[in-house]
Design a protein around this motif. Structure first.
Motif, PDB file in Angstrom:
ATOM      1  N   ASN A 353       0.844  -1.194   0.000  1.00  0.00           N
ATOM      2  CA  ASN A 353       0.000   0.000   0.000  1.00  0.00           C
ATOM      3  C   ASN A 353       0.881   1.247   0.000  1.00  0.00           C
ATOM      4  O   ASN A 353       1.654   1.469   0.946  1.00  0.00           O
ATOM      5  CB  ASN A 353      -0.903  -0.003   1.233  1.00  0.00           C
ATOM      6  CG  ASN A 353      -2.024   0.992   1.099  1.00  0.00           C
ATOM      7  OD1 ASN A 353      -1.843   2.084   0.563  1.00  0.00           O
ATOM      8  ND2 ASN A 353      -3.199   0.609   1.577  1.00  0.00           N
ATOM      9  N   PRO A 354       0.805   2.080  -1.026  1.00  0.00           N
ATOM     10  CA  PRO A 354       1.685   3.259  -1.068  1.00  0.00           C
ATOM     11  C   PRO A 354       1.395   4.246   0.052  1.00  0.00           C
ATOM     12  O   PRO A 354       2.300   4.918   0.546  1.00  0.00           O
ATOM     13  CB  PRO A 354       1.406   3.856  -2.459  1.00  0.00           C
ATOM     14  CG  PRO A 354       0.061   3.330  -2.829  1.00  0.00           C
ATOM     15  CD  PRO A 354      -0.038   1.991  -2.214  1.00  0.00           C
ATOM     16  N   VAL A 355       0.139   4.352   0.456  1.00  0.00           N
ATOM     17  CA  VAL A 355      -0.189   5.295   1.528  1.00  0.00           C
ATOM     18  C   VAL A 355       0.466   4.851   2.827  1.00  0.00           C
ATOM     19  O   VAL A 355       1.048   5.669   3.568  1.00  0.00           O
ATOM     20  CB  VAL A 355      -1.718   5.394   1.687  1.00  0.00           C
ATOM     21  CG1 VAL A 355      -2.064   6.333   2.840  1.00  0.00           C
ATOM     22  CG2 VAL A 355      -2.357   5.887   0.382  1.00  0.00           C
ATOM     23  N   ILE A 356       0.365   3.553   3.134  1.00  0.00           N
ATOM     24  CA  ILE A 356       0.988   3.045   4.358  1.00  0.00           C
ATOM     25  C   ILE A 356       2.494   3.215   4.301  1.00  0.00           C
ATOM     26  O   ILE A 356       3.140   3.593   5.296  1.00  0.00           O
ATOM     27  CB  ILE A 356       0.613   1.569   4.565  1.00  0.00           C
ATOM     28  CG1 ILE A 356      -0.915   1.406   4.650  1.00  0.00           C
ATOM     29  CG2 ILE A 356       1.268   1.020   5.812  1.00  0.00           C
ATOM     30  CD1 ILE A 356      -1.525   2.130   5.826  1.00  0.00           C
ATOM     31  N   ILE A 358       4.200   5.485   2.661  1.00  0.00           N
ATOM     32  CA  ILE A 358       4.533   6.903   2.835  1.00  0.00           C
ATOM     33  C   ILE A 358       4.432   7.301   4.303  1.00  0.00           C
ATOM     34  O   ILE A 358       5.277   8.032   4.836  1.00  0.00           O
ATOM     35  CB  ILE A 358       3.619   7.771   1.954  1.00  0.00           C
ATOM     36  CG1 ILE A 358       3.943   7.539   0.470  1.00  0.00           C
ATOM     37  CG2 ILE A 358       3.778   9.243   2.296  1.00  0.00           C
ATOM     38  CD1 ILE A 358       3.025   8.264  -0.471  1.00  0.00           C
ATOM     39  N   ILE A 359       3.384   6.806   4.980  1.00  0.00           N
ATOM     40  CA  ILE A 359       3.222   7.132   6.402  1.00  0.00           C
ATOM     41  C   ILE A 359       4.386   6.567   7.208  1.00  0.00           C
ATOM     42  O   ILE A 359       4.948   7.250   8.081  1.00  0.00           O
ATOM     43  CB  ILE A 359       1.878   6.582   6.914  1.00  0.00           C
ATOM     44  CG1 ILE A 359       0.714   7.321   6.237  1.00  0.00           C
ATOM     45  CG2 ILE A 359       1.781   6.711   8.430  1.00  0.00           C
ATOM     46  CD1 ILE A 359      -0.644   6.775   6.610  1.00  0.00           C
ATOM     47  N   ILE A 360       4.761   5.317   6.910  1.00  0.00           N
ATOM     48  CA  ILE A 360       5.898   4.726   7.632  1.00  0.00           C
ATOM     49  C   ILE A 360       7.181   5.497   7.347  1.00  0.00           C
ATOM     50  O   ILE A 360       8.001   5.724   8.251  1.00  0.00           O
ATOM     51  CB  ILE A 360       6.045   3.237   7.234  1.00  0.00           C
ATOM     52  CG1 ILE A 360       4.832   2.441   7.712  1.00  0.00           C
ATOM     53  CG2 ILE A 360       7.330   2.651   7.795  1.00  0.00           C
ATOM     54  CD1 ILE A 360       4.847   0.997   7.282  1.00  0.00           C
ATOM     55  N   LEU A 361       7.386   5.913   6.090  1.00  0.00           N
ATOM     56  CA  LEU A 361       8.577   6.672   5.745  1.00  0.00           C
ATOM     57  C   LEU A 361       8.630   8.004   6.475  1.00  0.00           C
ATOM     58  O   LEU A 361       9.684   8.419   6.987  1.00  0.00           O
ATOM     59  CB  LEU A 361       8.626   6.884   4.225  1.00  0.00           C
ATOM     60  CG  LEU A 361       9.845   7.649   3.683  1.00  0.00           C
ATOM     61  CD1 LEU A 361      11.125   6.895   3.996  1.00  0.00           C
ATOM     62  CD2 LEU A 361       9.704   7.873   2.183  1.00  0.00           C
TER      63      LEU A 361
END
Length: 428
Positions: A353-356, A358-361
């Motif tokens: 999931n790209p959103v997840i 990005i949030i982790i990054l």
């Protein structure tokens, strides 16, 4: 060869049969008697179908698919697998939004309600509840047919273009019974088709100025004739549509596959081809998508999906129709009274999931900056403490030194008279 009625691709005929089990629910919601609700549903379906045809005439199939069949209200209602009070509450919640979208103007909804209320001796608000609720149900049912028949935008346009012939006066005139059959039905079937005197229907409408009875055609399952008034209300312009067969596909093999001609029936396992039966004043092209739509419509009507029942434990499977021959009457899907909810896309794994990601990054970056700032401040505090310690160390040593006095002794004087004179004071 298996024949199927052309009425199975008629929106009016399909919805008339499909919504029959909902009469009691809508009658309860609108506070109408059962006969009033049945008559109001017939007129409401005519008004809604006419409004849908006018909508498609203005905006075409792509807009119909996205703006009507893809509405949030339709998706939410398709999450229910049966019709009950929970489903009705969701319908009542979205009814105004759906009705305004179909009729394009709330004033037309009120005008249509006035017209129906005058026919059944009811109030306009009562009819408006039933009419607007049916708008949501109609969109849901048609969206199901479009999805499982896999109709594209062009096929939706062709499907809508075929509908006016099912609403024409010639179609209903051909199905009208002869005077002799009417007289026979009045004498023999008066106790069965026409409700007996002083029954529930007459009790409900006995005090009205225009007491109406449900005729034999409505009780037997055939929809009543279409009222052309709804064309005027919705500003729909019926156009004569002649189905055109693609000559590139009109080969002998193609005709065998779709069952266009009875003399070309193949033997063996392909002897159960699906074709449209003859119907007065109705002309349909024998195309795969139309035969598939008719087959799915037939399966759904046999399932009696809108019958009032509790929510099933598991959703039913969609109907299976052979895309090769579109023949056969065997349907392996279980008969059910409900409908499969809308199928959403499978959830993406967290690590994809790209959103997840990005949030982790972002969290990792902020955590790294916070850690770096912490160690930087810690090193600065240690260095500052060392500097302060070095500054304080000389003063401490100075406090530890002793003062020594150096005196000069005069040797000429006697010892007892020697006077000590301090010369200087030096810190050693």
């Amino acid at each position: 060869m298996t024949t199927i009625s052309p009425a199975r691709v008629s929106m009016y005929d399909f919805l008339y049969q499909d919504t029959k089990p909902m009469v009691s629910l809508l009658a309860d919601a609108a506070q109408l008697s059962l006969p009033q609700a049945r008559l109001a549903m017939d007129a409401s379906l005519q008004a809604i179908i006419s409004a849908l045809l006018a909508y498609q005439q203005r905006h075409q199939g792509q807009t119909v698919s996205k703006k009507l069949f893809g509405r949030h209200a339709v998706k939410e209602l398709r999450q229910y697998n049966s019709m009950n009070f929970a489903t009705l509450n969701a319908t009542l919640y979205h009814r105004h939004d759906a009705a305004d979208a179909i009729f394009h103007d709330s004033a037309r909804v009120i005008k249509a309600s006035d017209h129906i209320a005058a026919q059944i001796d009811a109030t306009t608000p009562q009819v408006q509840i039933l009419l607007t609720s049916l708008c949501v149900i109609v969109l849901r049912e048609l969206a199901i047919l479009v999805e499982y028949s896999q109709l594209d935008n062009d096929e939706i346009n062709k499907w809508f273009a075929l509908q006016p012939q099912f609403l024409s006066a010639a179609r209903f005139a051909a199905s009208q019974p002869t005077p002799a059959s009417v007289a026979l039905a009045d004498t023999n079937d008066d106790k069965e088709l026409i409700l007996p005197a002083k029954n529930s229907l007459e009790v409900e409408l006995e005090g009205s100025s225009e007491r109406r009875l449900l005729n034999a055609e409505q009780l037997s399952g055939k929809p009543p004739p279409f009222d052309p008034y709804w064309y005027e209300l919705t500003a729909f312009q019926p156009e004569h549509y002649e189905p055109v067969q693609d000559m590139q596909l009109a080969t002998g093999n193609y005709l065998k596959v779709i069952g266009r001609s009875s003399e070309n029936i193949q033997q063996g396992k392909h002897n159960d081809l699906l074709v449209f039966a003859e119907m007065t004043a109705i002309t349909l092209p024998h195309q795969r998508w139309l035969l598939q739509l008719a087959k799915i419509s037939e399966i759904y009507l046999q399932r009696n999906r809108l019958r009032i029942t509790s929510e099933p434990a598991s959703p039913p499977k969609p109907p299976l129709v052979s895309l090769g021959l579109i023949g056969g009457n065997n349907d392996n899907t279980p008969t059910t009274t409900s409908e499969k909810p809308i199928e959403y896309e499978a959830s993406i794994p967290l690590w994809k999931n790209p959103v997840i990601l990005i949030i982790i990054l972002v969290i990792g970056l902020l955590g790294g900056l916070a850690t770096l700032k912490y160690y930087k401040q810690k090193s600065y505090s240690i260095r500052l403490a060392k500097e302060q310690l070095l500054e304080q160390k000389p003063s401490a040593e100075e406090r530890q030194q002793q003062d020594v006095a150096i005196v000069m002794v005069d040797e000429d004087e006697p010892n007892d008279e020697k006077v000590e004179k301090p010369l200087s004071k030096t810190s050693i």
